[in-house]
Design an enzyme around this catalytic site. Structure first.
Site, PDB file in Angstrom:
ATOM      1  N   SER A  51       0.810  -1.200   0.000  1.00 16.68           N
ATOM      2  CA  SER A  51       0.000   0.000   0.000  1.00 16.68           C
ATOM      3  C   SER A  51       0.851   1.262   0.000  1.00 16.68           C
ATOM      4  O   SER A  51       1.663   1.469  -0.897  1.00 16.68           O
ATOM      5  CB  SER A  51      -0.956  -0.070   1.198  1.00 16.68           C
ATOM      6  OG  SER A  51      -1.943   0.915   1.114  1.00 16.68           O
ATOM      7  N   HIS A  76      -2.673  -1.498  -4.774  1.00 18.57           N
ATOM      8  CA  HIS A  76      -4.127  -1.646  -4.877  1.00 18.57           C
ATOM      9  C   HIS A  76      -4.745  -0.331  -5.296  1.00 18.57           C
ATOM     10  O   HIS A  76      -4.075   0.693  -5.410  1.00 18.57           O
ATOM     11  CB  HIS A  76      -4.719  -2.118  -3.543  1.00 18.57           C
ATOM     12  CG  HIS A  76      -4.505  -1.158  -2.408  1.00 18.57           C
ATOM     13  ND1 HIS A  76      -5.263  -0.030  -2.228  1.00 18.57           N
ATOM     14  CD2 HIS A  76      -3.592  -1.165  -1.421  1.00 18.57           C
ATOM     15  CE1 HIS A  76      -4.833   0.619  -1.164  1.00 18.57           C
ATOM     16  NE2 HIS A  76      -3.820  -0.040  -0.655  1.00 18.57           N
TER      17      HIS A  76
END
Length: 109
Positions: A51, A76
């Site tokens: 992330s 993501h």
């Protein structure tokens, strides 16, 4: 003012994280960009870089961004405040070699 660049010892920045707040990540990234003007930043991704941590790994000085052979990288879609998903993407896990292909790191160690 003196325009001569100061040669400083590189900052070694170990990145191993499940991610976190985008606000804190951008704060660290901005500091890295400022410091990088006169001090090399060597980043090393180990274990997991997920992330928000992916930008920090990639934010090191080009040519000095390394990643452990067994490190896994997860990128993501962006989650935006109360608005929900801005991009509806499934999580993508990359091997260290794939992270180098994507330009997140320069070298697998």
């Amino acid at each position: 003012g003196d325009d001569q660049k100061i040669n400083r010892q590189p900052i070694e920045f170990l990145v191993s994280t499940t991610g976190g707040s985008a606000h804190e990540m951008f704060a660290l990234y901005d500091v890295m960009r400022i410091v990088r003007n006169d001090t090399p930043i060597h980043t090393l991704g180990l274990g997991k870089v997920m992330s928000a941590g992916v930008l920090l790994l990639a934010g090191g000085t080009k040519g000095h961004r390394k990643i452990g052979k067994n490190c896994r990288v997860m990128i993501h879609g962006v989650i935006g405040g109360n608005a929900g998903m801005l991009h509806n993407l499934e999580n993508v896990y990359l091997t260290a070699a794939e992270a180098v292909e994507y330009g997140i790191a320069d070298e697998v160690i």
